[in-house]
Design a protein around this motif. Structure first.
Motif, mmCIF file in Angstrom:
data_model
loop_
_atom_site.group_PDB
_atom_site.id
_atom_site.type_symbol
_atom_site.label_atom_id
_atom_site.label_comp_id
_atom_site.label_asym_id
_atom_site.label_seq_id
_atom_site.Cartn_x
_atom_site.Cartn_y
_atom_site.Cartn_z
ATOM 1 N N PHE A 84 0.819 -1.210 0.000
ATOM 2 C CA PHE A 84 0.000 0.000 0.000
ATOM 3 C C PHE A 84 0.855 1.263 0.000
ATOM 4 C CE2 PHE A 84 -3.094 -2.873 2.216
ATOM 5 C CZ PHE A 84 -4.164 -2.715 1.360
ATOM 6 N N CYS A 85 1.948 1.226 0.751
ATOM 7 C CA CYS A 85 2.687 2.446 1.076
ATOM 8 C C CYS A 85 3.586 2.956 -0.044
ATOM 9 C CB CYS A 85 3.521 2.222 2.338
ATOM 10 S SG CYS A 85 4.787 0.930 2.168
ATOM 11 N N LYS A 86 3.745 2.194 -1.107
ATOM 12 C CA LYS A 86 4.687 2.590 -2.156
ATOM 13 C C LYS A 86 4.005 3.469 -3.214
ATOM 14 C CE LYS A 86 8.083 0.398 -0.293
ATOM 15 N NZ LYS A 86 9.204 1.130 0.328
ATOM 16 N N PRO A 87 4.713 4.479 -3.711
ATOM 17 C CA PRO A 87 4.131 5.370 -4.728
ATOM 18 C C PRO A 87 3.677 4.600 -5.966
ATOM 19 C CG PRO A 87 6.208 6.249 -3.885
ATOM 20 C CD PRO A 87 6.086 4.857 -3.347
ATOM 21 N N ASN A 88 2.526 4.951 -6.461
ATOM 22 C CA ASN A 88 1.954 4.393 -7.692
ATOM 23 C C ASN A 88 1.584 2.909 -7.590
ATOM 24 O OD1 ASN A 88 2.404 6.911 -9.039
ATOM 25 N ND2 ASN A 88 4.556 6.315 -9.312
ATOM 26 N N SER A 89 1.626 2.344 -6.384
ATOM 27 C CA SER A 89 1.246 0.941 -6.230
ATOM 28 C C SER A 89 -0.274 0.789 -6.277
ATOM 29 C CB SER A 89 1.766 0.390 -4.901
ATOM 30 O OG SER A 89 1.215 -0.886 -4.640
#
Length: 479
Positions: free
Chosen positions: A134-139
């Motif tokens: 969830f926490c990663k950009p563009n995921s």
């Protein structure tokens, strides 16, 4: 039971549990009971009036405990470890006491939000690609806690089936749903867990169970051969389950070979790492998950090998929108003002009701830390290697698996009947407990390091029993 009695009884029960755990080694691993033993000991009908707690607990001790197989026993070496630790139990106690039902964000905000956070923690701990977090950009991905690996395998198969049926309807809007469904084919290896077969049965999907190589691994060429054959015969391949740490022998399918095949033929690749995935918190083990970047979903059971009490099966998907499409139902009574901004886990599984399972996972990770959990995993692997060497050094036995994790598969040189007798003789003593598997046409005995505080002394104890039983068997009966 009022508040003050609960306070007293809860304290007493904690003391009983600790004493019981500390004295467990003095008990048999397996019970001396026969099927149906309990019914004559329990009243035929429930009581009309409530009974005293002392009476209830006495019956538990006298009637229930004698029928327990002790999975936490130092000499339990069957199946896989069952996660259990004091921090995890405390998390479970609190979850039960709070009694919240986390089916939506509004139903209990911290229940949902902690689950997203702790699944990101665990995903990073085991080295999952950013697309699963969830926490990663563009995921577009994310994680969820399911009840079991069986549930994980079932819901991802449903999601993959829903997605491919949408694709096929776009290609041919006139195609009937029944015709599309009858054309779908999923794949797994002959060493995959039986829950994969059950998921296919429930989902009305054909399942091809594919052969493995000499090390019990599913390989890319075997998968592609099956896919090409099915396409030629008019079927639509759509789903593959690969395994890290098979139940039978701990083998690991070659994901770096399977992944490109799945990408080439547009197949959903699910990785069932219920047991072996826990070991990925140790960086030196991650070569076994090479090819994970091709996966659409991944599951691991912290309840198997990360000291977390059952039930708690962690699952991640690379595209949460694609995953939840087939599970979304929105009755008015579940609506709330913030739902367009929030995540609702009721769309991530079959049940509506959801316990606060992430609490015990959070407590365990925080209490042990990454290093503490790594030390626990490495200790089990080293002890399995220690037992493996005993097998190698004794020319009466043969090793039957690659020992990656805490599982060693072995057999006596001789017939299947001889090995069945060996295991039966050992288990009847109640001193240790193991189970068998079938590898190829051979009856093979599984020895798994399960006890959380296992040492070389426990391995030596087990080996002494196994070795003596083998000697007596060879002296007393023909091969």
């Amino acid at each position: 039971m009022d508040t003050e009695e609960f306070r007293q009884r809860a304290k007493e029960l904690i003391d009983f549990m600790i004493d019981f755990y500390n004295d467990l080694e003095q008990r048999r691993v397996t019970p001396l009971v026969e099927p149906g033993y309990l019914r004559p000991l329990i009243p035929e009908n429930p009581p009309e009036e409530g009974e005293k707690w002392d009476t209830i607990l006495a019956d538990f001790k006298n009637f229930i405990l004698p029928g327990i197989t002790h999975w936490l026993h130092p000499h339990f070496h069957a199946f896989f470890p069952i996660g259990c630790s004091y921090p995890s139990m405390l998390g479970e106690f609190l979850s039960d006491a709070l009694a919240c039902n986390g089916f939506s964000w509004a139903a209990s905000p911290s229940c949902t939000e902690l689950e997203t956070i702790v699944l990101d923690w665990l995903g990073e701990m085991i080295g999952l690609p950013d697309k699963f977090l969830f926490c990663k950009p563009n995921s577009r991905g994310g994680g969820v806690v399911q009840g079991s690996a069986s549930e994980c395998n079932h819901v991802v198969l449903l999601a993959a089936r829903h997605h491919i049926m949408k694709v096929m309807r776009r290609i041919d809007p006139t195609a009937e749903e029944g015709h599309i469904l009858s054309s779908l084919v999923a794949y797994c290896s002959q060493e995959s867990h039986s829950c994969v077969e059950k998921a296919a049965m429930i989902s009305l999907v054909k399942l091809r169970i594919l052969r493995t190589d000499a090390k019990y691994r599913l390989r890319g060429n075997t998968l592609e051969e099956a896919v090409k054959k099915d396409i030629k015969n008019g079927y639509r391949p759509f789903f593959v389950t690969a395994t890290i740490g098979t139940t039978s022998c701990g083998s690991c399918d070659k994901m770096n070979e399977l992944g490109p095949i799945c990408e080439k033929y547009d197949l959903w690749l699910h990785i069932d790492a219920a047991y072996g995935g826990n070991a990925m918190i140790c960086p030196e083990m991650r070569h076994l998950m090479k090819g994970i970047e091709y996966a659409s979903s991944f599951n691991v059971n912290p309840t198997k090998w990360m000291l977390v009490n059952y039930d708690c099966s962690a699952m991640w998907v690379s595209d949460r929108h694609k995953f939840t499409e087939c599970l979304v139902v929105n009755p008015l009574y579940l609506a709330y003002n913030q739902e367009q901004y929030a995540l609702d886990y009721r769309h991530w599984g079959i049940p509506l009701s959801r316990r606060f399972r992430s609490l015990k996972l959070w407590f365990t990770i925080r209490s042990y830390g990454i290093r503490g959990l790594q030390q626990y995993i490495r200790s089990h692997i080293n002890l399995a290697k220690y037992f493996e060497q005993h097998i190698i050094d004794d020319n009466r036995f043969e090793l039957k698996n690659e020992v990656h994790f805490g599982l060693v598969c072995f057999r006596m040189k001789g017939s299947n009947i001889l090995n069945e007798k060996l295991l039966d003789t050992i288990n009847k003593t109640g001193d240790i407990y193991m189970v068998a598997t079938s590898l190829g046409q051979e009856y093979v005995i599984r020895f798994c390091i399960c006890y959380s505080k296992a040492t070389e002394d426990h391995v030596e104890y087990a080996w002494d029993i196994i070795s003596k039983a083998a000697t007596e068997l060879l002296l007393g009966s023909p091969k």
